[in-house]
Design a protein around this motif. Structure first.
Motif, short mmCIF file in Angstrom:
data_model
loop_
_atom_site.label_atom_id
_atom_site.label_comp_id
_atom_site.label_asym_id
_atom_site.label_seq_id
_atom_site.Cartn_x
_atom_site.Cartn_y
_atom_site.Cartn_z
N LYS A 1 40.88 48.75 32.98
CA LYS A 1 41.21 47.54 33.76
C LYS A 1 40.07 47.07 34.64
CE LYS A 1 43.53 50.10 37.51
NZ LYS A 1 44.83 50.33 38.19
N ARG A 2 39.09 47.95 34.88
CA ARG A 2 37.94 47.54 35.69
C ARG A 2 37.05 46.53 34.96
NH1 ARG A 2 36.45 53.68 37.27
NH2 ARG A 2 37.08 53.86 35.09
N GLN A 3 37.32 46.29 33.68
CA GLN A 3 36.55 45.29 32.93
C GLN A 3 37.26 43.94 32.86
OE1 GLN A 3 34.58 46.44 29.29
NE2 GLN A 3 34.80 48.61 29.72
N SER A 4 38.21 43.73 33.75
CA SER A 4 39.00 42.49 33.69
C SER A 4 38.13 41.24 33.88
CB SER A 4 40.10 42.51 34.75
OG SER A 4 39.56 42.61 36.05
N LEU A 5 37.14 41.29 34.77
CA LEU A 5 36.28 40.13 35.00
C LEU A 5 35.49 39.79 33.74
CD1 LEU A 5 34.95 37.97 36.74
CD2 LEU A 5 33.34 39.71 37.55
N HIS A 6 34.97 40.81 33.07
CA HIS A 6 34.20 40.59 31.84
C HIS A 6 35.05 39.82 30.81
CE1 HIS A 6 31.91 41.38 28.16
NE2 HIS A 6 33.04 41.86 27.64
N PHE A 7 36.28 40.27 30.62
CA PHE A 7 37.10 39.63 29.59
C PHE A 7 37.60 38.26 30.03
CE2 PHE A 7 36.99 43.85 27.78
CZ PHE A 7 36.87 43.56 26.43
N GLU A 8 37.77 38.06 31.32
CA GLU A 8 38.12 36.73 31.81
C GLU A 8 36.98 35.77 31.49
OE1 GLU A 8 40.35 33.70 33.49
OE2 GLU A 8 40.95 35.75 32.95
N GLN A 9 35.74 36.22 31.67
CA GLN A 9 34.58 35.38 31.36
C GLN A 9 34.51 35.08 29.86
OE1 GLN A 9 31.70 38.11 33.17
NE2 GLN A 9 31.09 36.49 34.59
N VAL A 10 34.73 36.11 29.05
CA VAL A 10 34.68 35.93 27.59
C VAL A 10 35.78 34.98 27.13
CG1 VAL A 10 35.02 37.10 25.38
CG2 VAL A 10 33.55 38.13 27.13
N PHE A 11 37.01 35.17 27.63
CA PHE A 11 38.13 34.34 27.20
C PHE A 11 37.91 32.88 27.60
CE2 PHE A 11 41.41 38.07 27.32
CZ PHE A 11 40.73 38.68 26.29
N ARG A 12 37.45 32.66 28.82
CA ARG A 12 37.24 31.28 29.28
C ARG A 12 36.14 30.59 28.47
NH1 ARG A 12 37.78 30.55 35.84
NH2 ARG A 12 39.74 31.71 36.14
N THR A 13 35.08 31.33 28.20
CA THR A 13 33.99 30.76 27.41
C THR A 13 34.47 30.41 26.01
OG1 THR A 13 32.36 32.06 28.64
CG2 THR A 13 31.65 31.11 26.55
N ALA A 14 35.24 31.32 25.41
CA ALA A 14 35.76 31.09 24.05
C ALA A 14 36.65 29.86 24.02
CB ALA A 14 36.53 32.32 23.58
N ARG A 15 37.46 29.68 25.07
CA ARG A 15 38.35 28.51 25.12
C ARG A 15 37.56 27.22 25.31
NH1 ARG A 15 42.79 30.36 22.77
NH2 ARG A 15 43.88 31.97 23.94
N LYS A 16 36.60 27.24 26.24
CA LYS A 16 35.81 26.03 26.51
C LYS A 16 35.03 25.60 25.27
CE LYS A 16 33.76 25.10 30.34
NZ LYS A 16 32.90 25.09 31.54
N ALA A 17 34.50 26.58 24.56
CA ALA A 17 33.67 26.27 23.40
C ALA A 17 34.49 26.10 22.12
CB ALA A 17 32.65 27.39 23.19
#
Length: 585
Positions: free
Chosen positions: A350-366
């Motif tokens: 769960k300490r990697q939550s920020l990393h995956f939030e960044q990945v998910f948002r980028t994937a959605r925007k793109a």
């Protein structure tokens, strides 16, 4: 097959409608006071606010419309507006017999097969599995089995780390030790050797030595970085050596994961995503999403609604190196092209939550994936020692996973070996099955996101809420059915003759409610709790009813049929958790 709760909710909801209220107030749940009733509906309390009417009057009106239904033994309204329901025994038994005859005990498979990819490995090559890899493997395997049980097309992906500087460090260290190998000869034109120049034990020792050496020797670090660059540019010798590293590592990983009864459908790697990266970054730049900032290539993902700082997603560092975020985004493109999943689930610390939030948002925007594709991050908590700190070896180091498994097996074997009726060979096999059950159940019985304490003594106990206790109950069921010799397959479960038997029947009738709920809520711990409660009820039923000496054959057959159904559900539930049942204990 409709579940009991859905049928009762439909019936009560329709009655709310016929009385002039919204049907949603007819939600029926399990009673939190089983001493008073089996089910309850509290909708009148909420309806009272909406309709400005006394809740007790609403409940009374609904109950009066339902009192003549043959389903109910009792249906009552009590202050301030609760509706208490107890089913008629004949209806409960009829439903349970239908459950026994239904595929998967009445769990309704999904109508349209959906594809779900579960990313639950994440091991790095050339490194041994340690306890940090335990939770992702156990949780992922269980969810994979549970999704598959309901008819999903599930693909479990190990997603190995095989790219980046770690490879350069390993190759540089091998070159330092064995410069004569053909991989480092620029003039070498023949086929490279089939056999790796190292064993897994040697390979696992090489990386930490190289990493430590590079920190104190800048020239070595520089060489490792250059090797990494050349390897990623398809240097023939380095690529051949990388393939040897892969082969030796994967063979060992498969052995260790198999020891955990964890299996993957896909052995994908970070390197598989590399071909997608250049075009992805080019497209992101063309869309105006990716731009250069201090030499790095980044994507802004901050949103107006954010209440915390949300740094940009870095795709390329200023030195030209890509990151995990780059690889994860490219892997999403690969997964879309190869499998077009409806959902991708990541089971990660769960300490990697920020990393995956960044990945998910980028994937959605793109728009790297369709908007309908669900991206789920299941962050798990830490496995701690009894001191409340992350679990370590006795000397304070990170424990290898195979060492932890061996400690659990050794602890269990000492208990199993006390049974003189079991040979040493059988005891070794059985102790491994029980040990895995102790390890897996000890983990899965906790909510995924929560930290938990690994207590070897408690987890390996044959009593209480533990894996061994559940296995012991399953073995007891098997022994009882074996002693009975014959269960008439034509027989059916009869009406209960005691409160305990009735409670056991009700618990069995709820299996097809619990399993889908556990899956939809990503909650194996709910299945664990259900199986534990089922075992408790069966053991109390077993002690209160003398099944083998019962003179009434019809009643005896009903009890045996009930026992057989308990065993089938328990074994099925344990299998969904990735736990095997031994033939004896």
């Amino acid at each position: 097959m409709k579940t009991l709760l859905s049928m009762l909710t439909e019936l009560v909801g329709n009655t709310f409608t016929s009385c002039g209220y919204n049907h949603t107030y007819g939600q029926v749940t399990l009673s939190n006071r089983p001493d008073l009733c089996q089910f309850q509906c509290n909708g009148a309390l909420a309806a009272a606010k909406a309709y400005k009417k006394s809740p007790i009057l609403i409940a009374k009106e609904v109950v009066e419309h339902l009192q003549n239904q043959s389903y109910f033994e009792t249906i009552q309204y009590i202050a301030p507006g609760f509706i208490n329901i107890t089913l008629q025994d004949d209806y409960l038994v009829s439903y349970l017999n239908n459950v026994a005859l239904s595929p998967q005990f009445g769990c309704t498979p999904i109508e349209n097969q959906e594809t779900v990819i579960i990313d639950y490995g994440g091991a790095n090559i050339a490194k041994p599995l340690h306890i940090g890899h335990l939770r992702t493997a156990i949780i992922g395997e269980s969810l994979k089995r549970m999704y598959r049980f309901l008819g999903y097309n599930v693909l479990g992906d190990v997603h190995l780390g095989d790219w980046g500087l770690q490879i350069g460090l390993i190759i540089a260290e091998v070159k330092k030790r064995h410069p004569e190998l053909p991989y480092f000869d620029a003039s070498y034109k023949a086929d490279y050797p089939n056999e790796a120049p190292f064993t897994i034990s040697e390979l696992e020792e090489i990386y930490p030595v190289a990493s430590s050496y590079a920190k104190e020797h800048p020239e070595f670090m520089s060489e490792a970085k250059n090797i990494t660059f050349l390897f990623q540019q398809n240097h023939p010798g380095y690529k051949a050596l990388w393939q040897q590293i892969l082969k030796v590592s994967i063979d060992d990983l498969k052995k260790n994961y198999t020891a955990l009864n964890v299996h993957f459908d896909l052995w994908k790697k970070e390197s598989d995503a590399q071909p997608y990266i250049p075009k992805m970054i080019e497209n992101l730049k063309e869309l105006g999403l990716a731009y250069e900032n201090d030499g790095a290539v980044v994507v802004d993902i901050k949103e107006d609604a954010d209440t915390r700082e949300m740094p940009p997603c870095i795709l390329v560092k200023s030195d030209g190196a890509t990151l995990y975020s780059t690889t994860d985004l490219a892997t999403l493109i690969e997964r879309k092209q190869l499998f077009n999943p409806n959902e991708v689930i990541y089971i990660v610390d769960k300490r990697q939550s920020l990393h995956f939030e960044q990945v998910f948002r980028t994937a959605r925007k793109a728009e790297l994936i369709p908007p309908t594709t669900k991206l789920t991050f299941l962050g798990f908590g830490t496995m701690n020692g009894t001191d409340g700190k992350p679990f370590k070896t006795r000397n304070g180091g990170v424990m290898r996973l195979e060492q932890l498994i061996e400690e659990v097996h050794t602890k269990v074997y000492a208990k199993v070996a006390q049974n003189k009726a079991i040979s040493k060979e059988e005891a070794l096999i059985i102790s491994k099955q029980i040990g895995l059950a102790a390890l897996k159940y000890g983990d899965l019985s906790n909510q995924i996101s929560k930290d938990y304490v690994f207590d070897l003594e408690r987890f390996t106990s044959f009593e209480g809420n533990t894996g061994p206790y559940l296995l012991y109950t399953a073995v007891r069921m098997s022994a009882l059915l074996e002693k009975a010799s014959l269960v008439d397959v034509r027989s059916k479960i009869d009406a209960p003759s005691s409160e305990m038997e009735r409670a056991l029947m009700l618990k069995l009738a709820l299996f097809n409610e619990l399993v889908p709920e556990s899956i939809m809520q990503y909650s194996p711990h709910k299945l664990c709790q259900y199986l534990y409660e089922l075992c408790n009820l069966f053991n109390r039923f077993y002690h209160e009813h003398k099944i083998l000496t019962e003179s009434n054959i019809s009643k005896q057959q009903s009890w045996l049929k009930l026992t057989a159904l308990c065993k089938e559900m328990l074994v099925t539930g344990l299998d969904l958790l990735g736990i095997e049942v031994p033939h004896k204990m």
